[in-house]
Design a protein around this motif. Structure first.
Motif, PDB file in Angstrom:
ATOM      1  N   ALA A  57      34.942  20.694  30.045  1.00  0.00           N
ATOM      2  CA  ALA A  57      34.773  20.702  31.500  1.00  0.00           C
ATOM      3  C   ALA A  57      33.722  21.720  31.900  1.00  0.00           C
ATOM      4  O   ALA A  57      33.285  22.544  31.108  1.00  0.00           O
ATOM      5  N   ALA A  58      33.305  21.665  33.175  1.00  0.00           N
ATOM      6  CA  ALA A  58      32.319  22.624  33.667  1.00  0.00           C
ATOM      7  C   ALA A  58      32.924  24.014  33.759  1.00  0.00           C
ATOM      8  O   ALA A  58      32.247  25.007  33.518  1.00  0.00           O
ATOM      9  N   THR A  59      34.201  24.076  34.109  1.00  0.00           N
ATOM     10  CA  THR A  59      34.873  25.361  34.252  1.00  0.00           C
ATOM     11  C   THR A  59      36.231  25.323  33.571  1.00  0.00           C
ATOM     12  O   THR A  59      36.733  24.262  33.213  1.00  0.00           O
ATOM     13  N   SER A  60      36.823  26.513  33.423  1.00  0.00           N
ATOM     14  CA  SER A  60      38.125  26.637  32.771  1.00  0.00           C
ATOM     15  C   SER A  60      39.226  26.757  33.823  1.00  0.00           C
ATOM     16  O   SER A  60      38.993  26.591  35.021  1.00  0.00           O
ATOM     17  N   ASP A  61      40.433  27.080  33.359  1.00  0.00           N
ATOM     18  CA  ASP A  61      41.564  27.288  34.268  1.00  0.00           C
ATOM     19  C   ASP A  61      41.669  28.737  34.729  1.00  0.00           C
ATOM     20  O   ASP A  61      42.661  29.111  35.342  1.00  0.00           O
ATOM     21  N   LEU A  62      40.667  29.544  34.451  1.00  0.00           N
ATOM     22  CA  LEU A  62      40.709  30.974  34.743  1.00  0.00           C
ATOM     23  C   LEU A  62      40.103  31.283  36.109  1.00  0.00           C
ATOM     24  O   LEU A  62      39.049  30.756  36.467  1.00  0.00           O
ATOM     25  N   VAL A  63      40.787  32.148  36.873  1.00  0.00           N
ATOM     26  CA  VAL A  63      40.263  32.659  38.144  1.00  0.00           C
ATOM     27  C   VAL A  63      40.322  34.177  38.098  1.00  0.00           C
ATOM     28  O   VAL A  63      41.371  34.758  37.801  1.00  0.00           O
ATOM     29  N   GLY A  64      39.210  34.819  38.368  1.00  0.00           N
ATOM     30  CA  GLY A  64      39.165  36.277  38.365  1.00  0.00           C
ATOM     31  C   GLY A  64      39.277  36.834  39.773  1.00  0.00           C
ATOM     32  O   GLY A  64      38.657  36.316  40.711  1.00  0.00           O
ATOM     33  N   ILE A  65      40.116  37.873  39.933  1.00  0.00           N
ATOM     34  CA  ILE A  65      40.237  38.582  41.213  1.00  0.00           C
ATOM     35  C   ILE A  65      39.828  40.027  40.966  1.00  0.00           C
ATOM     36  O   ILE A  65      40.510  40.756  40.252  1.00  0.00           O
ATOM     37  N   LEU A  66      38.712  40.450  41.517  1.00  0.00           N
ATOM     38  CA  LEU A  66      38.207  41.798  41.312  1.00  0.00           C
ATOM     39  C   LEU A  66      38.720  42.727  42.393  1.00  0.00           C
ATOM     40  O   LEU A  66      38.598  42.425  43.593  1.00  0.00           O
ATOM     41  N   VAL A  67      39.301  43.862  41.976  1.00  0.00           N
ATOM     42  CA  VAL A  67      39.814  44.872  42.898  1.00  0.00           C
ATOM     43  C   VAL A  67      39.323  46.243  42.453  1.00  0.00           C
ATOM     44  O   VAL A  67      39.027  46.459  41.286  1.00  0.00           O
ATOM     45  N   ASN A  68      39.259  47.171  43.402  1.00  0.00           N
ATOM     46  CA  ASN A  68      38.885  48.548  43.059  1.00  0.00           C
ATOM     47  C   ASN A  68      40.022  49.276  42.355  1.00  0.00           C
ATOM     48  O   ASN A  68      39.805  50.012  41.397  1.00  0.00           O
ATOM     49  N   ASP A  69      41.248  49.091  42.869  1.00  0.00           N
ATOM     50  CA  ASP A  69      42.401  49.810  42.328  1.00  0.00           C
ATOM     51  C   ASP A  69      43.655  49.021  42.644  1.00  0.00           C
ATOM     52  O   ASP A  69      44.097  48.979  43.793  1.00  0.00           O
ATOM     53  N   ASN A 106      40.422  45.203  37.333  1.00  0.00           N
ATOM     54  CA  ASN A 106      40.453  46.494  38.017  1.00  0.00           C
ATOM     55  C   ASN A 106      39.163  47.267  37.717  1.00  0.00           C
ATOM     56  O   ASN A 106      38.973  47.754  36.609  1.00  0.00           O
ATOM     57  N   THR A 107      38.277  47.378  38.701  1.00  0.00           N
ATOM     58  CA  THR A 107      36.974  48.007  38.461  1.00  0.00           C
ATOM     59  C   THR A 107      37.008  49.521  38.567  1.00  0.00           C
ATOM     60  O   THR A 107      36.077  50.186  38.114  1.00  0.00           O
ATOM     61  N   GLY A 108      38.049  50.082  39.188  1.00  0.00           N
ATOM     62  CA  GLY A 108      38.070  51.520  39.400  1.00  0.00           C
ATOM     63  C   GLY A 108      36.979  51.993  40.343  1.00  0.00           C
ATOM     64  O   GLY A 108      36.621  53.172  40.356  1.00  0.00           O
ATOM     65  N   GLY A 109      36.424  51.070  41.134  1.00  0.00           N
ATOM     66  CA  GLY A 109      35.353  51.427  42.053  1.00  0.00           C
ATOM     67  C   GLY A 109      33.995  51.567  41.392  1.00  0.00           C
ATOM     68  O   GLY A 109      33.035  51.990  42.033  1.00  0.00           O
ATOM     69  N   SER A 110      33.885  51.203  40.110  1.00  0.00           N
ATOM     70  CA  SER A 110      32.633  51.360  39.373  1.00  0.00           C
ATOM     71  C   SER A 110      31.738  50.134  39.536  1.00  0.00           C
ATOM     72  O   SER A 110      32.152  49.023  39.183  1.00  0.00           O
ATOM     73  N   PRO A 111      30.512  50.287  40.048  1.00  0.00           N
ATOM     74  CA  PRO A 111      29.597  49.152  40.141  1.00  0.00           C
ATOM     75  C   PRO A 111      29.307  48.530  38.780  1.00  0.00           C
ATOM     76  O   PRO A 111      29.159  47.305  38.672  1.00  0.00           O
TER      77      PRO A 111
END
Length: 372
Positions: A57-69, A106-111
């Protein structure tokens, strides 16, 4: 013996293509047929080959949610709400029929971490990505983000911003849900001015964040409209407007720091040192406001009799503070759920792809008219 998709099709008395449609959720199937297929999946304990499916398929079943903390309720509430819409029909059956796997990053606020997670999600052919919270106002980072998001979108990934404005460049987004941070900041300070406060300290967030700038701009708009501006520490409490009202880094009544309790505590002590005549303190968010309240009490002052304190976001604990915290309510759960629906294609994007979500002033016991 390994159970195959053909085995499931035979058990359900449908074609292999129909089984694939049910499991991938990419084509409408009659409810009775879907139920028959899912029952066969359960009976045979069939496990879909995720990597092979994503390659086909073009994409998988995965969805990413990016948060700072994720430990910060601001992000936890939005991420949890988005996940309720991403996980599938939510009928409690435990069946895998078109649901997506939401992964919290969890990005920890890091660009740098933000870009790294987007690269990893690109490699996994993520079906969608939801980015929450304020953006970093750095031209190089914004350009890198625009390029990365464009690659994701070209590969079929649906991209939604939740709680942050769109990038200056790039049209890869499905939608951007931006909070009215500026309007909320303005109404909060207007409330304090209406009570009679003229010396208002401000504990701001990190300088490079869009959320910080917009909330502080709203605060300064209210001051300017009232004929108030930054005064030298210890100056006349009445004051007059100075220039445009935007005092930049020279404003003695503004202290920047992280969005955490410790920052609120230390910044408030600094504000009281610079301007011991302040009668109110506005905090960048409710967590920072808790630190501000602790600092005020440790200096032997009462809230709100001696000094008023206000926050932003209306996090769950704000109403349980003593006294309850005057704050600005952002509909975090509602915004997160909407972002999840947009990411899954369950809701049409707003006109132009951008929606501004209103902020509501919540007046409680932590603010009152200044003494005298």
């Amino acid at each position: 013996m390994t159970v195959t998709l053909a085995d499931v099709a035979a058990r359900a008395r449908v074609s292999p293509a129909t089984v694939s449609r049910v499991l991938n959720g990419n084509y409408p199937v009659a409810a009775s047929t879907r139920e028959r297929v899912l029952r066969a999946v359960d009976d045979l304990d069939y496990v879909l080959n995720g990597p092979a499916s994503s390659l086909a398929a073009a994409t998988s079943d995965l969805v990413g949610i990016l948060v700072n903390d994720i430990a910060d309720p601001f992000f936890g509430i939005m991420a949890g709400a988005a996940q309720t819409q991403i996980g599938g029909p939510g009928d409690g059956s435990g069946r895998a029929g078109g649901e997506k796997l939401a992964v919290i990053c969890n990005t920890g606020g890091s660009p740098e971490r933000e870009l790294t997670y987007l690269t990893l999600l690109q490699r996994q052919r993520a079906a969608a990505v939801v980015l929450t919270g304020g953006a970093v106002e750095n031209p190089e980072h914004q350009a890198a983000m625009a390029a990365k998001l464009a690659k994701l979108a070209d590969a079929g990934t649906r991209i939604v911003f939740c709680g942050r404005p769109p990038l200056p460049e790039g049209d890869a987004l499905v939608a951007a849900l931006a909070f009215d941070n500026r309007g909320g900041g303005r109404r909060l300070t207007e409330h304090l001015i209406s009570l009679g406060h003229r010396r208002i300290g401000y504990v701001a967030g990190p300088r490079e964040r869009t959320t910080t700038r917009h909330r502080l701009e709203g605060h300064r708009e209210a001051l300017r409209a009232a004929g108030l501006g930054a005064l030298p520490a210890g100056g006349d409490a009445g004051g007059t407007a100075t220039g445009s009202g935007d005092q930049g880094d020279d404003d003695p009544l503004v202290v920047h720091g992280p969005y955490d309790r410790r920052s609120g505590y230390e910044a408030t002590l600094e504000l009281l040192r610079r301007a011991p005549d302040v009668t109110a303190i506005v905090a960048a968010n409710d967590t920072v406001a808790l630190g501000a309240c602790a600092a005020v009490r440790d200096q032997g002052m009462r809230i709100p009799q001696d000094i008023s304190v206000a926050g932003f976001d209306d996090l769950p604990f704000s109403v349980d503070a003593v006294p309850a915290l005057t704050t600005v309510r952002l509909p975090l759960f509602e915004a997160g759920a909407r972002a999840g629906r947009l990411a899954m294609g369950k809701e049409n994007p707003p006109p132009g792809g951008i929606a501004t979500i209103a902020a509501e002033l919540m007046i409680r016991g932590s603010t009152a008219a200044p003494r005298g």
